[in-house]
Design an enzyme around this catalytic site. Structure first.
Site, PDB file in Angstrom:
ATOM      1  N   LYS A 192       0.832  -1.213   0.000  1.00 17.61           N
ATOM      2  CA  LYS A 192       0.000   0.000   0.000  1.00 17.61           C
ATOM      3  C   LYS A 192       0.868   1.266   0.000  1.00 17.61           C
ATOM      4  O   LYS A 192       2.074   1.213   0.301  1.00 17.61           O
ATOM      5  CB  LYS A 192      -0.924  -0.034   1.225  1.00 17.61           C
ATOM      6  N   THR A 252      -5.312  -7.094  10.850  1.00 17.22           N
ATOM      7  CA  THR A 252      -5.620  -5.796  10.245  1.00 17.22           C
ATOM      8  C   THR A 252      -5.107  -4.647  11.114  1.00 17.22           C
ATOM      9  O   THR A 252      -4.522  -3.687  10.597  1.00 17.22           O
ATOM     10  CB  THR A 252      -7.154  -5.667  10.072  1.00 17.22           C
ATOM     11  N   HIS A 308      -2.242  -5.348   1.537  1.00 15.75           N
ATOM     12  CA  HIS A 308      -3.538  -5.995   1.318  1.00 15.75           C
ATOM     13  C   HIS A 308      -3.284  -7.421   0.862  1.00 15.75           C
ATOM     14  O   HIS A 308      -2.299  -7.676   0.155  1.00 15.75           O
ATOM     15  CB  HIS A 308      -4.332  -5.266   0.223  1.00 15.75           C
TER      16      HIS A 308
END
Ligand code: ADP
Ligand code: MG
Length: 135
Positions: free
Chosen positions: A10, A92, A116
């Site tokens: 990311k 997460t 991700h």
């Protein structure tokens, strides 16, 4: 059985020059980089990619963040690649991520969490097709 999964490095990780360190973790754990590209997606693409989260309170921030700078999209291949990638990523929320996982090592926060990974066979196919137009 060998399978494929989509990984994204990311924008927060790309910005901090962590592409190589993250790919090293994949390769050290038997995942093979089958496809790779650096891409700066637009908001429309982001909204489609994260459409399963459209009812979540963080959806708009998430879409704006993922298109805020370039990311690296990868197709990873290997036995049990979907689950292995999820295990390597960690939880997460980086505060809950196990020691040595990518998010434990590199994530800044629950939203800027560096990677991700597809969470199922069906989503892996959909996500790989979105980024690479291949099955
Ligand atoms: P994962 O990326 O671990 O599969 P989810 O699919 O549940 O997690 O969420 C997608 C992304 O949305 C997360 O990686 C994170 O960037 C963001 N996100 C999830 N939960 C929150 C939250 N409570 N607050 C802010 N952002 C979140
Ligand atoms: Mg997810």
């Amino acid at each position: 059985m060998s399978e494929k999964t989509l990984s994204l490095i990311k924008p927060d990780a790309v910005e901090r020059n962590l592409i190589g360190k993250i790919i090293q973790i994949f390769e050290d754990n038997g995942l093979v980089v089958e496809e790779m590209k650096k891409v700066h997606i637009d908001l429309e693409f982001a909204k489609n990619f994260y459409s399963t989260h459209s009812k979540k309170p963080f959806y708009n921030d998430l879409c704006n963040y993922i298109c805020s700078g370039p990311l690296v999209a990868l197709v990873l291949r290997g036995d049990n690649a979907i689950q292995i990638n999820r295990d390597l990523m960690g939880s997460t929320n980086p505060k809950e991520a196990k020691s040595g996982t990518i998010r434990n090592l590199y994530a800044l926060s629950i939203d800027k969490n560096s990677v991700h990974g597809s969470d199922s066979h069906q989503n892996a196919q959909i996500e790989i097709d979105l980024f690479f137009n291949i099955k």
